[in-house]
Design an enzyme around this catalytic site. Structure first.
Site, PDB file in Angstrom:
ATOM      1  N   GLY A   5      34.711 -12.403  37.106  1.00  0.00           N
ATOM      2  CA  GLY A   5      34.378 -11.663  38.316  1.00  0.00           C
ATOM      3  C   GLY A   5      35.549 -10.835  38.803  1.00  0.00           C
ATOM      4  O   GLY A   5      36.643 -11.356  39.026  1.00  0.00           O
ATOM      5  N   GLU A   8      30.621 -29.264  63.653  1.00  0.00           N
ATOM      6  CA  GLU A   8      31.261 -28.924  62.376  1.00  0.00           C
ATOM      7  C   GLU A   8      31.424 -30.193  61.551  1.00  0.00           C
ATOM      8  O   GLU A   8      32.003 -31.174  62.015  1.00  0.00           O
ATOM      9  CB  GLU A   8      32.619 -28.263  62.612  1.00  0.00           C
ATOM     10  CG  GLU A   8      33.467 -28.081  61.362  1.00  0.00           C
ATOM     11  CD  GLU A   8      32.770 -27.312  60.259  1.00  0.00           C
ATOM     12  OE1 GLU A   8      32.759 -27.824  59.117  1.00  0.00           O
ATOM     13  OE2 GLU A   8      32.241 -26.214  60.532  1.00  0.00           O
ATOM     14  N   LYS A  26      46.167 -16.130  51.460  1.00  0.00           N
ATOM     15  CA  LYS A  26      47.225 -15.214  51.904  1.00  0.00           C
ATOM     16  C   LYS A  26      48.572 -15.911  51.969  1.00  0.00           C
ATOM     17  O   LYS A  26      49.616 -15.284  51.763  1.00  0.00           O
ATOM     18  CB  LYS A  26      46.874 -14.614  53.277  1.00  0.00           C
ATOM     19  CG  LYS A  26      45.530 -13.915  53.345  1.00  0.00           C
ATOM     20  CD  LYS A  26      45.315 -12.951  52.185  1.00  0.00           C
ATOM     21  CE  LYS A  26      43.869 -12.496  52.096  1.00  0.00           C
ATOM     22  NZ  LYS A  26      42.953 -13.509  51.544  1.00  0.00           N
ATOM     23  N   ASP A  75      28.422 -15.362  57.543  1.00  0.00           N
ATOM     24  CA  ASP A  75      27.972 -15.282  56.153  1.00  0.00           C
ATOM     25  C   ASP A  75      26.521 -15.688  55.959  1.00  0.00           C
ATOM     26  O   ASP A  75      25.840 -15.186  55.055  1.00  0.00           O
ATOM     27  CB  ASP A  75      28.846 -16.179  55.272  1.00  0.00           C
ATOM     28  CG  ASP A  75      30.247 -15.630  55.055  1.00  0.00           C
ATOM     29  OD1 ASP A  75      30.603 -14.642  55.724  1.00  0.00           O
ATOM     30  OD2 ASP A  75      30.988 -16.191  54.230  1.00  0.00           O
ATOM     31  N   GLU A 104      34.598  -8.728  33.915  1.00  0.00           N
ATOM     32  CA  GLU A 104      33.700  -8.196  34.932  1.00  0.00           C
ATOM     33  C   GLU A 104      32.460  -7.595  34.286  1.00  0.00           C
ATOM     34  O   GLU A 104      32.567  -6.842  33.314  1.00  0.00           O
ATOM     35  CB  GLU A 104      34.423  -7.140  35.777  1.00  0.00           C
ATOM     36  CG  GLU A 104      33.553  -6.326  36.706  1.00  0.00           C
ATOM     37  CD  GLU A 104      32.755  -7.167  37.682  1.00  0.00           C
ATOM     38  OE1 GLU A 104      31.542  -6.944  37.802  1.00  0.00           O
ATOM     39  OE2 GLU A 104      33.342  -8.066  38.323  1.00  0.00           O
ATOM     40  N   HIS A 151      55.721   8.320  63.306  1.00  0.00           N
ATOM     41  CA  HIS A 151      56.447   8.697  62.086  1.00  0.00           C
ATOM     42  C   HIS A 151      57.765   7.945  62.026  1.00  0.00           C
ATOM     43  O   HIS A 151      58.448   7.812  63.041  1.00  0.00           O
ATOM     44  CB  HIS A 151      56.709  10.202  62.086  1.00  0.00           C
ATOM     45  CG  HIS A 151      57.537  10.669  60.928  1.00  0.00           C
ATOM     46  ND1 HIS A 151      56.995  10.870  59.679  1.00  0.00           N
ATOM     47  CD2 HIS A 151      58.863  10.944  60.826  1.00  0.00           C
ATOM     48  CE1 HIS A 151      57.960  11.269  58.849  1.00  0.00           C
ATOM     49  NE2 HIS A 151      59.101  11.332  59.530  1.00  0.00           N
ATOM     50  N   ARG A 163      30.022 -15.167  46.669  1.00  0.00           N
ATOM     51  CA  ARG A 163      29.552 -16.286  47.478  1.00  0.00           C
ATOM     52  C   ARG A 163      28.109 -16.022  47.881  1.00  0.00           C
ATOM     53  O   ARG A 163      27.633 -14.879  47.858  1.00  0.00           O
ATOM     54  CB  ARG A 163      30.421 -16.454  48.735  1.00  0.00           C
ATOM     55  CG  ARG A 163      31.878 -16.753  48.404  1.00  0.00           C
ATOM     56  CD  ARG A 163      32.708 -16.939  49.667  1.00  0.00           C
ATOM     57  NE  ARG A 163      32.290 -18.100  50.444  1.00  0.00           N
ATOM     58  CZ  ARG A 163      32.721 -19.327  50.228  1.00  0.00           C
ATOM     59  NH1 ARG A 163      33.576 -19.569  49.239  1.00  0.00           N
ATOM     60  NH2 ARG A 163      32.315 -20.331  50.988  1.00  0.00           N
TER      61      ARG A 163
END
Length: 456
Positions: free
Chosen positions: A175, A33, A50, A300, A198, A440, A261
């Site tokens: 986008g 890497e 996030k 990817d 868009e 539930h 991407r």
């Protein structure tokens, strides 16, 4: 004898998980890497986004909690501390990946890996050999050749926007896909005036049209310009033609280029080594094999699915076949593209798996479909009210009664959609799904209600 059993180029989700699986199987693994373990997702993608979104949601909830009987005064945000939280989360998780590789006995090399030929990888100028090679080089932001975008300090990609020192007053997002919507929600919550431009007639192109329109309407703090083509950027001014061909302009303090991407297929020897590279990325079969013997590609770079969890699955598949091909085949270790779920962490959230209604009709299915509001869920109403944006849509085949797709709009959708993925993975029918017992009260009960709402 080769230096290693497996050399992996790329330490993102697909690469590092494959390394862990192989390491625990006692394979000699070298993971290469050039930057930080975790790849785009962990360092400048899923996780930092996030982290910021969590802060934005807390801020939003604090400012708009009166209907729940909670009044908060003097609510403010500290962008520097928001960024510090993001950095702390990323740092801890990157360290966690490194620790996991160490526990698995994986050797990690920091540097650039180049595929020389099947079984030969050059690492920082030194050639290493292996019985197998896994390519996991990931993807990079797509930057279309829009006049005025290149070397414009006011135009950033997602990586650049994650690192801004202050919240822009005006943000234009080019986008309306996942990346664009998440950043639009995030900065709108923190007070930015956000406009999304868009090119297509609706946002999130892979989302069911019905729910995509509902999501767009729920993002009330964001202005959308659909069916528009950006023609140029002058400083912070975005020039575009609208759906009727009229020339328009949008003013911004910062412009986010979020048109998607593209697989990273250049710079590491793909074509020079003889790998087959198609329009979507490195060509692989459903077991992640490339055209070169014992060379695999995951994540990817294949273009099969540019999602971190898809990369995880691809890494697991490749590792399983390297460890024991016969066993992997017997256990059905292959990629099923139609059962990979997706999620959008906007406000509200959305998620889905399988075919949309339009896709199902396009494949010739006699479609049976229904959409129910999440107001059928007691927990959803308790936390969002009866008018809260939320819905579940199920698409099935009328004759076979097979479930073809399940799509959700509303909070908790990404946390629930794995169950819908299991429905598709195990080929459950409408009748099978109706017999599943849901706890539930949960938002997941919306799936059960939608199953019963399908007209026989």
């Amino acid at each position: 004898m080769a230096d290693y059993d497996v050399i992996i180029i790329g330490g993102g989700p697909g690469g590092y998980l494959a390394a862990e699986r192989l390491g625990h199987a006692k394979k000699r693994v070298l993971l290469v890497e050039k930057e930080s373990l975790g790849g785009t997702c962990l360092n400048v993608g899923c996780i930092p986004t996030k982290s910021l979104l969590n802060s934005a949601k807390l801020y939003e909830h604090a400012r708009h909690s009166e209907q729940f009987g909670i009044t908060a005064t003097g609510v403010e945000f500290d962008w520097a501390r928001v960024q510090a939280w993001k950095a702390d989360v990323v740092g801890k998780l990157v360290a966690g990946v490194g620790a996991a590789e160490k526990r698995a006995g994986v050797e990690v090399a920091k540097g650039h890996g180049t595929l020389v030929s099947a079984g030969v990888v050059e690492v920082n100028g030194e050639r290493r050999t292996a019985d197998h090679v896994i390519i996991a080089t990931g993807s990079v932001p797509a930057m279309p050749p829009i006049p005025g975008a290149k070397e414009n300090p006011l135009v950033v990609d997602s990586t650049g926007l994650l690192a801004v020192e202050s919240v822009p007053k005006r943000l234009v997002v080019i986008g309306g896909g996942v990346i664009g919507l998440e950043f639009a929600s995030l900065f709108a919550a923190f007070g930015s005036q956000v406009e999304v431009i868009e090119m297509l007639p609706e946002i999130v192109p892979f989302m069911d049209d019905d729910l995509a329109a509902r999501l767009r309407k729920a993002l009330t703090a964001v202005t959308f310009q659909l069916g528009c083509k950006v023609t140029g950027i002058e400083g912070g001014t975005v020039l575009y033609t609208d759906a009727k061909g009229g020339e328009q302009r949008a003013e911004a303090d910062l412009v986010l280029m979020a048109v998607g991407r593209r697989p990273l297929v250049d710079g590491w020897g793909a074509r020079e080594a003889g790998l087959e590279v198609g329009p979507r990325g490195v060509v692989v079969d459903d077991t992640m094999r490339t055209n070169l013997p014992n060379v695999w590609a995951v994540g990817d770079v294949t273009g099969r699915s540019l999602l971190a969890h898809a990369a995880y699955r691809m890494g697991e598949i490749a590792a399983a076949h390297i460890i024991d091909t016969a066993s992997a085949k017997a256990r059905g270790q292959k990629l099923r593209a139609d059962t990979i779920p997706w999620a959008v962490y906007s406000m509200p959230e959305a998620a889905g798996v399988g075919l949309t209604e339009a896709q199902a009709r396009g494949r010739g299915h006699d479609v049976l479909a229904t959409t129910v509001p999440l107001a059928v869920s007691g927990r959803f109403v308790a936390e969002n009210g009866v008018r809260g944006p939320g819905a579940v849509k199920i698409i099935a085949d009328r004759s076979t009664r097979a479930i073809l797709g399940i799509h959700m709009l509303g909070n908790y959708a990404p946390e629930t959609i794995w169950g819908a993925a299991v429905v598709l993975e195990t080929d459950l029918t409408i009748d099978d799904l109706r017999q599943v017992v849901f706890p539930h009260p949960t938002v997941s009960e919306g799936i059960r209600e939608a199953a019963w709402a399908l007209k026989d």
